[in-house]
Design an enzyme around this catalytic site. Structure first.
Site, PDB file in Angstrom:
ATOM      1  N   GLY A 242      43.890  48.438  24.591  1.00 38.15           N
ATOM      2  CA  GLY A 242      43.482  49.488  25.518  1.00 38.15           C
ATOM      3  C   GLY A 242      42.960  50.769  24.918  1.00 38.15           C
ATOM      4  O   GLY A 242      42.393  51.592  25.639  1.00 38.15           O
ATOM      5  N   PRO A 277      44.434  45.182  20.039  1.00 38.36           N
ATOM      6  CA  PRO A 277      43.232  45.985  20.260  1.00 38.36           C
ATOM      7  C   PRO A 277      41.976  45.110  20.289  1.00 38.36           C
ATOM      8  O   PRO A 277      41.853  44.165  19.506  1.00 38.36           O
ATOM      9  CB  PRO A 277      43.194  46.901  19.032  1.00 38.36           C
ATOM     10  CG  PRO A 277      43.856  46.089  17.959  1.00 38.36           C
ATOM     11  CD  PRO A 277      44.891  45.230  18.649  1.00 38.36           C
ATOM     12  N   GLY A 278      41.095  45.369  21.211  1.00 35.06           N
ATOM     13  CA  GLY A 278      39.808  44.681  21.247  1.00 35.06           C
ATOM     14  C   GLY A 278      38.713  45.702  20.993  1.00 35.06           C
ATOM     15  O   GLY A 278      38.183  45.834  19.893  1.00 35.06           O
ATOM     16  N   ARG A 279      38.433  46.471  22.032  1.00 37.41           N
ATOM     17  CA  ARG A 279      37.332  47.435  21.995  1.00 37.41           C
ATOM     18  C   ARG A 279      37.412  48.390  20.801  1.00 37.41           C
ATOM     19  O   ARG A 279      36.412  48.693  20.176  1.00 37.41           O
ATOM     20  CB  ARG A 279      37.364  48.248  23.290  1.00 37.41           C
ATOM     21  CG  ARG A 279      36.168  49.130  23.511  1.00 37.41           C
ATOM     22  CD  ARG A 279      36.338  50.005  24.756  1.00 37.41           C
ATOM     23  NE  ARG A 279      37.026  49.389  25.841  1.00 37.41           N
ATOM     24  CZ  ARG A 279      36.438  48.894  26.938  1.00 37.41           C
ATOM     25  NH1 ARG A 279      35.137  48.989  27.069  1.00 37.41           N
ATOM     26  NH2 ARG A 279      37.153  48.365  27.910  1.00 37.41           N
ATOM     27  N   CYS A 347      15.734  39.899  38.010  1.00 32.62           N
ATOM     28  CA  CYS A 347      15.316  40.165  39.392  1.00 32.62           C
ATOM     29  C   CYS A 347      16.459  40.677  40.249  1.00 32.62           C
ATOM     30  O   CYS A 347      16.855  40.025  41.227  1.00 32.62           O
ATOM     31  CB  CYS A 347      14.735  38.889  39.981  1.00 32.62           C
ATOM     32  SG  CYS A 347      13.423  38.284  38.940  1.00 32.62           S
ATOM     33  N   GLU A 348      17.024  41.790  39.867  1.00 33.08           N
ATOM     34  CA  GLU A 348      18.085  42.427  40.639  1.00 33.08           C
ATOM     35  C   GLU A 348      18.007  43.929  40.400  1.00 33.08           C
ATOM     36  O   GLU A 348      17.814  44.358  39.256  1.00 33.08           O
ATOM     37  CB  GLU A 348      19.469  41.969  40.151  1.00 33.08           C
ATOM     38  CG  GLU A 348      19.749  40.521  40.372  1.00 33.08           C
ATOM     39  CD  GLU A 348      21.236  40.248  40.588  1.00 33.08           C
ATOM     40  OE1 GLU A 348      21.966  41.153  41.017  1.00 33.08           O
ATOM     41  OE2 GLU A 348      21.617  39.104  40.323  1.00 33.08           O
TER      42      GLU A 348
HETATM   43  N1  LLP Z   1      45.485  42.561  25.785  1.00 32.85           N
HETATM   44  C1  LLP Z   1      45.315  42.123  27.044  1.00 32.85           C
HETATM   45  C2  LLP Z   1      46.412  41.393  27.697  1.00 32.85           C
HETATM   46  C3  LLP Z   1      44.109  42.374  27.734  1.00 32.85           C
HETATM   47  O1  LLP Z   1      43.968  41.954  28.976  1.00 32.85           O
HETATM   48  C4  LLP Z   1      43.076  43.083  27.068  1.00 32.85           C
HETATM   49  C5  LLP Z   1      41.806  43.353  27.744  1.00 32.85           C
HETATM   50  C6  LLP Z   1      43.295  43.513  25.745  1.00 32.85           C
HETATM   51  C7  LLP Z   1      44.509  43.242  25.134  1.00 32.85           C
HETATM   52  C8  LLP Z   1      42.259  44.258  24.974  1.00 32.85           C
HETATM   53  O2  LLP Z   1      41.963  45.478  25.537  1.00 32.85           O
HETATM   54  P1  LLP Z   1      41.057  46.541  24.770  1.00 32.85           P
HETATM   55  O3  LLP Z   1      41.801  46.961  23.532  1.00 32.85           O
HETATM   56  O4  LLP Z   1      39.775  45.895  24.423  1.00 32.85           O
HETATM   57  O5  LLP Z   1      40.891  47.637  25.716  1.00 32.85           O
HETATM   58  N2  LLP Z   1      35.222  43.849  30.251  1.00 32.85           N
HETATM   59  C9  LLP Z   1      35.831  45.174  30.342  1.00 32.85           C
HETATM   60  C10 LLP Z   1      37.162  45.233  29.627  1.00 32.85           C
HETATM   61  C11 LLP Z   1      38.147  44.187  30.069  1.00 32.85           C
HETATM   62  C12 LLP Z   1      39.455  44.232  29.329  1.00 32.85           C
HETATM   63  C13 LLP Z   1      40.271  43.029  29.612  1.00 32.85           C
HETATM   64  N3  LLP Z   1      41.531  42.963  28.924  1.00 32.85           N
HETATM   65  C14 LLP Z   1      34.834  46.191  29.807  1.00 32.85           C
HETATM   66  O6  LLP Z   1      33.725  45.808  29.467  1.00 32.85           O
HETATM   67  O7  LLP Z   1      35.135  47.383  29.765  1.00 32.85           O
END
Ligand code: LLP
Length: 427
Positions: A242, A277-279, A347-348
């Protein structure tokens, strides 16, 4: 972002001019910086130095194999949400002992795969509901093993982020209410094939404020104490992901301050800690390179029509997300800007990257870079309008490699078959 800077008037990814990538790979194309990935991973690892922490990269953000492989080589584990992601993580060389399986809808088949990954099975299942606990118990007992489980707690905390990426409110589909946690842990402890050793929480994505984290951690620490009091051997705490990044003018939290909160509220519990962490790791490590197909002056405004579309990057259409967009040829300093709408060819009407965005003069045929496109960008792409998926390029110093090529029309139709009756002779 030091990894994407102008050099001699041209935007570069590390030491590679983006124009060179466009010439060799074509556009649109995703470009990732290895140095950026290394830097982000190191900054997080450093912030948590001294704590027993596993950084399990949330690979839903970007599951490109080369990128995964690189993060894995730095020490990252993986947070997976499907059998497909599990297989990709293993393929990228990430050890099962560093893999955590999350997600509200794990199937029997996916559970089986995860329990049998390597010889050991994965590190942890983050379980989100009672029916899921039952199913995991059956599958694990059937295989004669015990599934290591953390139960995802919904702390009912507002993450103060976009509605569609808030996950820790009582009305969201995720986790088990913290008010019911003691009952559910008791139920889990009595099930065969289950070993409940952890607590998991994830309250949302793109958080730019630490306060919701602190509220969550306080709640979580109380819960762990209560669970231990009830006889549960809680050894692992998974704090989810997050952490936000800068897209526009946000001031995302410094990971050191986030780690301080963990040190204050969570570390004293003496658990192993997992982060997902992802983003944070990949968001600002990538951009989408695109070319202006047309500059279209219309009655009300001017449109820049790009060769990238919403199928390549859906975040603006889906979340009204802001992405900086810059010309690859450095604008002359003090160049006047004028508002334009920057759109794709799909086309949107929703195929819009930016409305009324002030831009310096841009000509037909020019290259632009859509920034902060390392997370949830290529990962969420589709072939809508029969548009090929944009290729992915990884830069390393002054070298680059195509890590996923652009599919041909044969690739795009490889899974399709015409029914036999089309070729049968008419009676
Ligand atoms: N852990 C869980 C259980 C999650 O559901 C997620 C993201 C993460 C970790 C990683 O979160 P991050 O560190 O990346 O914030 N498509 C959306 C974001 C969807 C996030 C889904 N879950 C966007 O483009 O902003």
């Amino acid at each position: 972002m030091p990894w994407f800077t102008y050099r001699d008037g041209l935007l570069c990814a590390e030491g590679v001019p983006l124009a060179r990538i466009a010439a060799e790979v074509g556009t649109p194309a995703y470009v990732y910086s290895t140095a950026a990935l290394t830097d982000r991973y190191a900054s997080l690892a450093e912030a948590f130095a001294g704590l027993p922490v596993l950084i399990a990269y949330a690979m839903k953000a970007n599951a490109n194999l080369a990128l995964l492989r690189h993060l894995g080589s730095l020490g990252a584990g993986a947070d997976v949400v499907s059998g497909g992601e599990l297989q990709l993580a293993l393929k990228a060389g990430i050890a099962p002992s560093k893999i955590i399986f999350a997600g509200v809808g794990k199937t029997r088949d996916e559970m089986r795969q995860a329990l049998q990954a390597g010889n050991t099975g994965i590190a942890q299942f983050n379980v989100e509901s009672e029916p899921e606990l039952q199913m995991l118990s059956e599958v694990a007992a059937g295989l004669g093993v015990r599934a290591p489980v953390a139960i995802r707690i919904n702390p009912d905390v507002d993450a103060k982020t976009h509605r569609k990426i808030t996950t820790g409110k009582a009305e969201n589909k995720f986790g088990i209410s913290y008010r019911r946690a003691l009952d559910v842990y008791a139920e889990a402890a009595a099930l065969p094939g289950i070993s409940v050793t952890g607590v998991h929480v994830h309250i949302g994505s793109q958080l730019t404020d630490l306060a919701p984290y602190e509220d969550t951690f306080i709640r979580l620490a109380e819960l762990v104490t209560a669970l231990r009091g009830a006889g549960h051997d809680i050894r692992r705490i998974d704090l989810g992901g997050g952490l936000g990044i800068r897209y526009d003018d946000e001031t995302p939290p410094d990971p050191k301050l986030y780690a301080d909160l963990v040190r204050r509220h969570i570390a004293p519990l003496g658990c192993e800690i997992a982060l997902e962490p992802g983003r944070y790791l990949v968001g600002n490590a990538g951009l989408l390179l695109t070319r202006v197909t047309y500059v279209k002056p219309a009655e009300a405004k001017t449109f820049l029509i790009l060769d990238a579309g919403m199928n390549d990057l859906i975040r603006p259409a889906m979340y009204e997300a802001y992405h900086r967009i810059v010309p690859v040829k450095e604008p002359v300093s003090g160049a006047e800007t004028a508002p334009v709408d920057i759109v794709g060819p799909v086309c949107e009407t929703g195929d819009t990257f930016a409305e009324g965005r002030p831009m310096p003069p841009v000509e037909q045929g020019e290259l632009l870079a859509i920034l902060s496109a390392g997370a949830y960008s290529s990962a969420m792409a589709s072939m809508y309008n029969a548009r090929p998926l944009a290729p992915e390029v990884m830069v390393h110093g002054d070298r680059f490699a195509i890590t996923r090529r652009r599919p041909s029309i044969e690739d795009m139709t490889a899974l399709e078959t015409l029914p036999a009756w089309f070729s049968e002779a008419k009676a």
